[in-house]
Design a protein around this motif. Structure first.
Motif, PDB file in Angstrom:
ATOM      1  N   UNK A 155     -79.318  -0.752  49.110  1.00  0.00           N
ATOM      2  CA  UNK A 155     -78.278  -1.760  48.962  1.00  0.00           C
ATOM      3  C   UNK A 155     -77.145  -1.567  49.963  1.00  0.00           C
ATOM      4  N   UNK A 156     -76.778  -0.322  50.224  1.00  0.00           N
ATOM      5  CA  UNK A 156     -75.688  -0.072  51.169  1.00  0.00           C
ATOM      6  C   UNK A 156     -75.984  -0.707  52.519  1.00  0.00           C
ATOM      7  N   UNK A 157     -77.222  -0.556  52.991  1.00  0.00           N
ATOM      8  CA  UNK A 157     -77.590  -1.147  54.271  1.00  0.00           C
ATOM      9  C   UNK A 157     -77.762  -2.658  54.179  1.00  0.00           C
ATOM     10  N   UNK A 158     -78.372  -3.128  53.091  1.00  0.00           N
ATOM     11  CA  UNK A 158     -78.577  -4.571  52.957  1.00  0.00           C
ATOM     12  C   UNK A 158     -77.249  -5.305  52.901  1.00  0.00           C
ATOM     13  N   UNK A 159     -76.298  -4.796  52.130  1.00  0.00           N
ATOM     14  CA  UNK A 159     -75.019  -5.477  51.989  1.00  0.00           C
ATOM     15  C   UNK A 159     -74.183  -5.402  53.264  1.00  0.00           C
ATOM     16  N   UNK A 160     -74.445  -4.411  54.102  1.00  0.00           N
ATOM     17  CA  UNK A 160     -73.703  -4.287  55.353  1.00  0.00           C
ATOM     18  C   UNK A 160     -74.312  -5.094  56.489  1.00  0.00           C
ATOM     19  N   UNK A 161     -75.635  -5.234  56.490  1.00  0.00           N
ATOM     20  CA  UNK A 161     -76.303  -5.755  57.678  1.00  0.00           C
ATOM     21  C   UNK A 161     -77.055  -7.073  57.485  1.00  0.00           C
ATOM     22  N   UNK A 162     -77.290  -7.500  56.250  1.00  0.00           N
ATOM     23  CA  UNK A 162     -78.091  -8.705  56.038  1.00  0.00           C
ATOM     24  C   UNK A 162     -77.208  -9.941  56.076  1.00  0.00           C
ATOM     25  N   UNK A 163     -77.622 -10.895  56.891  1.00  0.00           N
ATOM     26  CA  UNK A 163     -76.960 -12.193  57.014  1.00  0.00           C
ATOM     27  C   UNK A 163     -77.980 -13.163  57.575  1.00  0.00           C
TER      28      UNK A 163
ATOM     29  N   UNK B  85     -80.581  -5.245  62.074  1.00  0.00           N
ATOM     30  CA  UNK B  85     -81.074  -4.039  62.752  1.00  0.00           C
ATOM     31  C   UNK B  85     -82.415  -3.574  62.195  1.00  0.00           C
ATOM     32  N   UNK B  86     -82.994  -2.583  62.859  1.00  0.00           N
ATOM     33  CA  UNK B  86     -84.293  -2.038  62.446  1.00  0.00           C
ATOM     34  C   UNK B  86     -84.104  -1.072  61.277  1.00  0.00           C
ATOM     35  N   UNK B  87     -83.849  -1.643  60.117  1.00  0.00           N
ATOM     36  CA  UNK B  87     -83.556  -0.825  58.943  1.00  0.00           C
ATOM     37  C   UNK B  87     -84.780  -0.104  58.393  1.00  0.00           C
ATOM     38  N   UNK B  88     -85.980  -0.544  58.780  1.00  0.00           N
ATOM     39  CA  UNK B  88     -87.209   0.073  58.270  1.00  0.00           C
ATOM     40  C   UNK B  88     -87.836   1.047  59.263  1.00  0.00           C
ATOM     41  N   UNK B  89     -87.164   1.344  60.353  1.00  0.00           N
ATOM     42  CA  UNK B  89     -87.682   2.284  61.341  1.00  0.00           C
ATOM     43  C   UNK B  89     -87.863   3.667  60.694  1.00  0.00           C
ATOM     44  N   UNK B  90     -89.034   4.297  60.834  1.00  0.00           N
ATOM     45  CA  UNK B  90     -89.276   5.584  60.167  1.00  0.00           C
ATOM     46  C   UNK B  90     -88.255   6.668  60.509  1.00  0.00           C
ATOM     47  N   UNK B  91     -87.794   6.690  61.760  1.00  0.00           N
ATOM     48  CA  UNK B  91     -86.813   7.709  62.134  1.00  0.00           C
ATOM     49  C   UNK B  91     -85.488   7.477  61.406  1.00  0.00           C
ATOM     50  N   UNK B  92     -85.096   6.218  61.322  1.00  0.00           N
ATOM     51  CA  UNK B  92     -83.857   5.896  60.618  1.00  0.00           C
ATOM     52  C   UNK B  92     -83.986   6.203  59.128  1.00  0.00           C
ATOM     53  N   UNK B  93     -85.134   5.853  58.541  1.00  0.00           N
ATOM     54  CA  UNK B  93     -85.349   6.153  57.126  1.00  0.00           C
ATOM     55  C   UNK B  93     -85.324   7.664  56.888  1.00  0.00           C
ATOM     56  N   UNK B  94     -85.824   8.437  57.839  1.00  0.00           N
ATOM     57  CA  UNK B  94     -85.791   9.889  57.705  1.00  0.00           C
ATOM     58  C   UNK B  94     -84.372  10.415  57.627  1.00  0.00           C
TER      59      UNK B  94
ATOM     60  N   UNK C  84     -72.994   2.477  54.367  1.00  0.00           N
ATOM     61  CA  UNK C  84     -74.066   1.914  55.195  1.00  0.00           C
ATOM     62  C   UNK C  84     -74.283   2.798  56.407  1.00  0.00           C
ATOM     63  N   UNK C  85     -75.510   2.796  56.908  1.00  0.00           N
ATOM     64  CA  UNK C  85     -75.814   3.544  58.113  1.00  0.00           C
ATOM     65  C   UNK C  85     -75.587   2.723  59.365  1.00  0.00           C
ATOM     66  N   UNK C  86     -75.846   3.315  60.498  1.00  0.00           N
ATOM     67  CA  UNK C  86     -75.707   2.632  61.783  1.00  0.00           C
ATOM     68  C   UNK C  86     -77.029   2.735  62.543  1.00  0.00           C
ATOM     69  N   UNK C  87     -78.028   1.948  62.141  1.00  0.00           N
ATOM     70  CA  UNK C  87     -79.324   2.007  62.822  1.00  0.00           C
ATOM     71  C   UNK C  87     -79.252   1.408  64.215  1.00  0.00           C
ATOM     72  N   UNK C  88     -80.270   1.679  64.989  1.00  0.00           N
ATOM     73  CA  UNK C  88     -80.382   1.033  66.294  1.00  0.00           C
ATOM     74  C   UNK C  88     -80.648  -0.455  66.087  1.00  0.00           C
ATOM     75  N   UNK C  89     -80.116  -1.297  66.958  1.00  0.00           N
ATOM     76  CA  UNK C  89     -80.272  -2.725  66.754  1.00  0.00           C
ATOM     77  C   UNK C  89     -81.710  -3.157  66.980  1.00  0.00           C
ATOM     78  N   UNK C  90     -82.352  -3.732  66.752  1.00  0.00           N
ATOM     79  CA  UNK C  90     -83.695  -4.228  67.002  1.00  0.00           C
ATOM     80  C   UNK C  90     -83.707  -5.743  66.713  1.00  0.00           C
TER      81      UNK C  90
END
Length: 536
Positions: free
Chosen positions: A310-318, A326-335, A350-356
């Protein structure tokens, strides 16, 4: 959960199934299957019937999202509407300078003190459901479009006895209107939905002849009258008279979007959701986090994974047309995010993933087609705005916008808001298992996760998975559990959660699910609701 002692039994059927939250709507979909319609035809008939027999949760003025398994691959339809061209942040603040409280998402999206109003014209975006029905039918339907409206029109014109949970929520919505909403835009809602000055009681017959006329118009024009004909003209005229912002160009410019579903791997399965502007990605993030843990996750870890999602969804979903996600499902980011799941409850940034208020249904037919569809007003009768003579309420999905000027989901013209409604689908090695969903605002990704874990980890059938007591993360460290999980509360409190037992079925969502078997289908329907799974 009040029905633990007497759970429902799973429904097994050789040819086809319809599962939804109101039995008359499920029966309408099953009738379509039995007379040669496919799963998409049945889904449309069920969805249209739900607008009549479960008003408040959804209506003709709703939005819609769907996943369709066509027998070989999965398709996604985003039939949500966009905001009016006249809707701006400055206008909202000018009209509603004191708009605040919790907002549509419990305050989790808004970093400013103010949030979008929930009632009236300001949160109304273009309704997408009628176009969604049309677009699903054009691509996948078998029977004539107008043939799918018969049961719904009959229930609207001649009436139907109101079912228990529908009556309960209807009464609560009527209390809201009578207590707080007195503008001219609300007058017609009271006339249509509180005949005699109150909501209908359990078992009372309710008729809505105006809605019957509206459905005849939509069915006879393949929904064109809703966006560029008589219904559109009535909607715009009422908006102009009572302070609404929708105009002709907003309606004629509406279009659904066919999208590629997104997925995450979990224990040999693939869980599918629609991409943003919906919150399905929150469920996928949480499942991706849990999939990387050693062994089966305990309740604490599941809650922490949901909070991170939720933290990432509420920060980045629009709306991705305005702000690519962003690439919220990237395995490295999830790690990296998985490493934040500790031994104690956290409040995760919320995190700061790489943009994709919502209905869910699922259907399956003898040829292996399956549909996962969700349709919603939002917040119980949505905006409470009803256009005179039409018999339906308009959704308030614009309440999902943020008012923080720097937020990706800030309100703006021609923009789709953050949506809570999400259909789900499960596959295994690319082969279909089936459609599922759990409606209920902020509960939905959490419900999806719990149904998937019960199915994949514990190998429960759909009904047993839906019967299982649920938990619900609200905000901060607040967690609610149903009575069946009361034994977990002390353990959660020791780990820093503010856990409480809540005996309120409506807080924990209403779900449906259908799984494919070697000889047909097995289905379940929410024991906390009025609904049913019907097969043949």
């Amino acid at each position: 959960m009040s029905k633990d002692a007497h759970p429902r039994q799973a429904v097994f059927a050789p040819r086809g199934v319809v599962a939804t939250s109101q039995p008359l709507a499920a029966s309408a979909g099953l009738a379509v299957l039995r007379r040669g319609g496919n799963a998409v035809d049945a889904a449309i008939a069920t969805a249209v019937a739900l607008t009549i027999v479960q008003p408040g949760s959804n209506d003709i003025g709703s939005d819609l999202f769907a996943l369709v398994w066509d027998g070989s691959r999965l398709h996604g339809l985003n039939a949500s509407g966009r905001s009016p061209a006249l809707l701006t942040r400055d206008l909202v603040l000018e009209r509603e300078p004191k708009a605040r409280a919790t907002g549509a998402l419990g305050g989790t999206q808004a970093t400013a003190a103010q949030v979008m109003p929930a009632r009236g014209w300001l949160p109304v975006t273009v309704p997408g459901a009628p176009a969604g029905w049309r677009d699903l039918h054009e691509r996948f339907g078998n029977l004539p479009f107008a043939d799918l409206f018969g049961d719904a029109i009959a229930y609207a014109e001649h009436g139907y006895p109101v079912s228990p949970l529908v009556a309960h929520h209807w009464g609560r919505a009527a209390d809201v209107v009578h207590a707080a909403l007195d503008g001219p835009e609300f007058t017609e809602w009271s006339r249509v939905f509180t005949p005699g000055g109150r909501a209908p009681r359990v078992g009372e017959r309710f008729r809505n002849p105006d809605a019957a006329r509206t459905l005849r118009s939509i069915s006879g024009t393949t929904a064109s009258s809703f966006y560029s004909g008589e219904l559109a003209e009535a909607l715009v005229a009422h908006a102009e008279r009572t302070g609404g912002l929708l105009r002709e160009a907003d309606l004629t410019g509406h279009a659904s979007t066919w999208v590629d579903p997104i997925s995450i791997a979990y224990r040999g399965h693939e869980v599918w959701e629609l991409p943003p502007n919906g919150q399905g990605i929150a469920a996928l993030i949480a499942l991706g986090l849990l999939d990387g843990l050693d062994g089966t996750a305990d309740l604490h870890q599941r809650i922490e994974a949901v909070k991170l999602g939720f933290a990432d969804a509420h920060a980045h979903v629009a709306d991705p047309a305005f702000h690519p996600v962003p690439e919220l499902l990237d395995p490295r980011y999830l790690g990296i995010r998985r490493g934040m799941i500790g031994e104690q409850a956290g409040e995760h940034p919320a995190g700061q993933p790489q943009r994709g208020g919502t209905v869910y249904l699922c259907t399956a037919d003898a040829d292996g087609r399956m549909v996962s569809l969700i349709q919603s007003n939002y917040m119980g009768f949505g905006s409470h705005v009803v256009v005179p003579g039409t018999g339906f309420s308009l959704q308030n999905r614009g309440a999902g916008f943020a008012l923080d000027a720097d937020h990706v989901n800030v309100v703006a013209p021609g923009k789709r808001p953050f949506h809570t409604i999400i259909p789900g689908f499960l596959t295994r090695g690319g082969a279909p298992v089936g459609p599922f969903g759990v409606m209920g605002g902020h509960m939905q990704p959490q419900g999806h996760l719990q149904v998937v874990l019960s199915t994949v980890d514990d190998r429960l059938d759909p009904q047993a998975a839906l019967d299982r007591p649920r938990w619900y993360w609200h905000t901060g460290k607040q967690v609610q559990v149903e009575p069946g999980l009361a034994g977990e509360v002390e353990g959660l409190r020791r780990r820093g959660h503010e856990a409480t037992v809540v005996d309120a079925p409506g807080s924990f969502g209403y779900g449906q699910a259908i799984w494919r078997t070697d000889v047909g289908y097995v289905a379940g329907s929410e024991p906390r609701a009025d609904g049913a799974a019907l097969g043949y």
